[in-house]
Design a protein around this motif. Structure first.
Motif, mmCIF file in Angstrom:
data_model
loop_
_atom_site.group_PDB
_atom_site.id
_atom_site.type_symbol
_atom_site.label_atom_id
_atom_site.label_comp_id
_atom_site.label_asym_id
_atom_site.label_seq_id
_atom_site.Cartn_x
_atom_site.Cartn_y
_atom_site.Cartn_z
ATOM 1 N N GLY A 142 0.855 -1.111 -0.027
ATOM 2 C CA GLY A 142 -0.010 -0.146 0.015
ATOM 3 C C GLY A 142 0.769 1.158 0.020
ATOM 4 N N SER A 143 0.139 2.308 -0.528
ATOM 5 C CA SER A 143 0.968 3.532 -0.488
ATOM 6 C C SER A 143 0.188 4.755 -0.482
ATOM 7 N N LEU A 144 0.749 5.709 0.203
ATOM 8 C CA LEU A 144 0.172 7.009 0.170
ATOM 9 C C LEU A 144 1.342 8.039 -0.342
ATOM 10 N N HIS A 145 0.841 8.957 -1.366
ATOM 11 C CA HIS A 145 1.896 9.810 -1.850
ATOM 12 C C HIS A 145 1.302 11.324 -1.677
ATOM 13 N N ASP A 146 2.351 12.348 -1.604
ATOM 14 C CA ASP A 146 2.034 13.665 -1.643
ATOM 15 C C ASP A 146 1.599 13.925 -3.090
ATOM 16 N N PRO A 147 0.254 14.600 -2.991
ATOM 17 C CA PRO A 147 -0.065 15.031 -4.281
ATOM 18 C C PRO A 147 1.027 15.394 -5.495
ATOM 19 N N ASN A 148 1.931 16.268 -4.962
ATOM 20 C CA ASN A 148 2.819 16.941 -5.911
ATOM 21 C C ASN A 148 4.278 16.044 -5.951
ATOM 22 N N GLY A 149 4.047 14.875 -5.593
ATOM 23 C CA GLY A 149 5.244 14.139 -5.506
ATOM 24 C C GLY A 149 6.427 14.064 -4.806
ATOM 25 N N TYR A 150 6.283 14.878 -3.524
ATOM 26 C CA TYR A 150 7.446 15.082 -2.624
ATOM 27 C C TYR A 150 7.799 14.080 -1.731
ATOM 28 N N GLU A 151 6.761 13.421 -1.235
ATOM 29 C CA GLU A 151 7.324 12.379 -0.640
ATOM 30 C C GLU A 151 6.063 11.410 -0.434
ATOM 31 N N ALA A 152 6.441 10.160 -0.011
ATOM 32 C CA ALA A 152 5.540 9.102 0.044
ATOM 33 C C ALA A 152 5.787 7.968 1.229
ATOM 34 N N PHE A 153 4.729 7.209 1.595
ATOM 35 C CA PHE A 153 4.753 6.538 2.423
ATOM 36 C C PHE A 153 4.278 5.055 2.330
ATOM 37 N N PHE A 154 4.856 4.058 2.458
ATOM 38 C CA PHE A 154 4.531 2.743 1.825
ATOM 39 C C PHE A 154 4.407 1.700 2.806
ATOM 40 N N VAL A 155 3.781 0.579 2.744
ATOM 41 C CA VAL A 155 3.661 -0.551 3.816
ATOM 42 C C VAL A 155 3.647 -1.674 2.940
ATOM 43 N N GLU A 156 4.397 -2.784 3.463
ATOM 44 C CA GLU A 156 4.384 -4.110 2.683
ATOM 45 C C GLU A 156 4.102 -5.012 3.892
ATOM 46 N N LYS A 157 3.241 -5.873 3.576
ATOM 47 C CA LYS A 157 2.809 -7.003 4.900
ATOM 48 C C LYS A 157 2.440 -8.322 4.058
ATOM 49 N N THR A 158 2.828 -9.405 4.700
ATOM 50 C CA THR A 158 2.658 -10.676 4.385
ATOM 51 C C THR A 158 1.697 -11.370 5.578
ATOM 52 N N VAL A 159 0.343 -11.556 5.535
ATOM 53 C CA VAL A 159 -0.273 -12.137 6.699
ATOM 54 C C VAL A 159 -1.163 -13.358 6.257
ATOM 55 N N ASP A 160 -1.782 -14.074 7.270
ATOM 56 C CA ASP A 160 -2.573 -15.191 6.880
ATOM 57 C C ASP A 160 -3.878 -14.610 6.276
ATOM 58 N N LYS A 161 -4.492 -15.269 5.329
ATOM 59 C CA LYS A 161 -5.925 -14.704 4.785
ATOM 60 C C LYS A 161 -6.723 -14.603 5.821
ATOM 61 N N GLY A 162 -6.957 -15.546 6.698
ATOM 62 C CA GLY A 162 -8.178 -15.272 7.826
ATOM 63 C C GLY A 162 -7.856 -13.879 8.723
ATOM 64 N N GLU A 163 -6.652 -13.406 8.703
ATOM 65 C CA GLU A 163 -6.320 -12.241 9.760
ATOM 66 C C GLU A 163 -6.210 -11.068 8.720
ATOM 67 N N CYS A 164 -6.175 -10.943 7.608
ATOM 68 C CA CYS A 164 -5.961 -9.576 6.568
ATOM 69 C C CYS A 164 -6.883 -8.732 7.056
ATOM 70 N N LEU A 165 -8.118 -8.877 7.108
ATOM 71 C CA LEU A 165 -8.965 -7.838 6.990
ATOM 72 C C LEU A 165 -8.883 -6.907 8.435
ATOM 73 N N SER A 166 -8.690 -7.759 9.460
ATOM 74 C CA SER A 166 -8.654 -7.370 10.578
ATOM 75 C C SER A 166 -7.430 -6.324 11.169
ATOM 76 N N GLN A 167 -6.455 -6.640 10.064
ATOM 77 C CA GLN A 167 -5.114 -5.919 10.186
ATOM 78 C C GLN A 167 -5.021 -4.831 9.373
ATOM 79 N N VAL A 168 -5.846 -4.658 8.599
ATOM 80 C CA VAL A 168 -5.746 -3.429 7.602
ATOM 81 C C VAL A 168 -5.609 -2.029 8.375
ATOM 82 N N SER A 169 -6.640 -2.010 9.664
ATOM 83 C CA SER A 169 -6.441 -0.527 10.349
ATOM 84 C C SER A 169 -5.122 -0.516 10.946
ATOM 85 N N ASP A 170 -4.027 -1.631 11.297
ATOM 86 C CA ASP A 170 -2.784 -1.279 11.736
ATOM 87 C C ASP A 170 -1.766 -0.872 10.679
ATOM 88 N N TRP A 171 -2.036 -1.283 9.320
ATOM 89 C CA TRP A 171 -1.305 -0.778 8.246
ATOM 90 C C TRP A 171 -1.486 0.797 7.990
#
Length: 301
Positions: free
Chosen positions: A253-282
């Protein structure tokens, strides 16, 4: 029973609608298309970010559903708001097309490592991600259906335009002038088709369940929840891509400044049964790292 499918009128929308019509008819039912114009189809010149309305491609179809003019509507799921209007349910349908973006080069011989780029796109997300990687870029607003955008490219002196692989492939328009942008994180649920229907229609609910692919639905839910919790609309500079590998989901997942100055990324590998409950943490990881300031800037604009 004759199933009425609401659709926009573009070539890609009609491809999607006819695909769904075929899938419904494969179940032994009859179906027909109902053509509807959206605000996004009527206003083809304004920049998407300046239209200041959620669901510019979907609202007219929602209204037709609620007025019972149609039984369901077909969408490119990335265009559909993460929170549907009261009385409407949205779900994915079918297999996912390649979710990546591509650069369509104006000249097949052109090297895409130019010192200054001239790039056509109407997407805030694509602008932000491209500018983050290539600082010296001049953007040109690009709207319209797939063939129209390609015609604008051929008639211009731009270096290229950024488009979704899915739309080009579905219309058989991929060629050697298309460079896949593996580094660009796509829009949440890009390449996925969506069906909207009235929540109080049990027959259509049962029908859509038969047309759903479990893994595609789960990945779409994860990506759209990421977008929703960041409180970003469909045009926000937010990327999300989930893929299933065995019993796990690999997410970027990523969030970029609209002008391209900075960006924040998240990369995760989790069990399928847990993924939806962990999105808020990401999402919280991105916000705490500084993404909260970008979201405040986006909302202020």
């Amino acid at each position: 029973m004759l199933i009425k499918i609401g659709t926009r009128k573009s070539k890609l929308a009609l491809w999607q609608a006819n695909y769904l019509k075929g899938e419904i008819e494969n179940l032994g039912l009859k179906a027909e298309l109902v053509l509807i114009d959206s605000l996004g189809d009527i206003d083809k010149t304004s920049e998407l970010g300046k239209l200041n309305q959620t669901g510019i491609f979907t609202k007219a179809l929602d209204n037709a559903l609620l007025d019972k003019e149609i039984h369901l509507a077909i969408h490119s799921l990335k265009d559909y708001p993460t929170v549907p209007p009261d009385g409407i349910t949205i779900t994915s349908t079918g297999q996912r097309e390649d979710p990546r973006d591509v650069l369509v080069n104006n000249d097949v011989e052109r090297d895409i490592t130019a010192s200054v780029f001239n790039i056509g796109t109407g997407s805030i997300r694509r602008k932000a991600q491209w500018k983050y990687k290539y600082k010296n870029t001049i953007f040109h607003n690009l709207r319209g259906n797939v063939p129209t955008r390609l015609e604008k490219l051929w008639d211009s002196d731009w270096d290229g335009i950024i488009m979704a692989h899915a739309g080009l492939n579905r219309l058989s328009m991929l060629n050697d002038q298309c460079t896949t942008l593996d580094w660009m994180i796509p829009a949440p649920s890009q390449g996925v088709l969506g069906i909207s229907y009235r929540t109080d229609d049990p027959f259509i609910a049962k029908l859509t369940a038969q047309l759903q692919v479990e893994e595609v639905e789960l990945c779409s839910q994860v990506e759209r929840k990421f977008l929703n919790l960041l409180e970003g609309g469909c045009s926000a500079p937010i990327g999300a891509l989930a893929k299933i590998k065995g019993d796990q989901i690999v997410f970027k997942g990523s969030l970029h400044d609209p002008n391209g100055y900075e960006a924040f990324f998240v990369e995760k590998t989790v069990d399928k049964g847990e993924c939806l409950s962990q999105v808020s943490d990401w999402v919280n990881e991105i916000l705490v790292a500084g993404g909260d300031k970008i979201m405040l800037k986006i909302k202020a604009q």
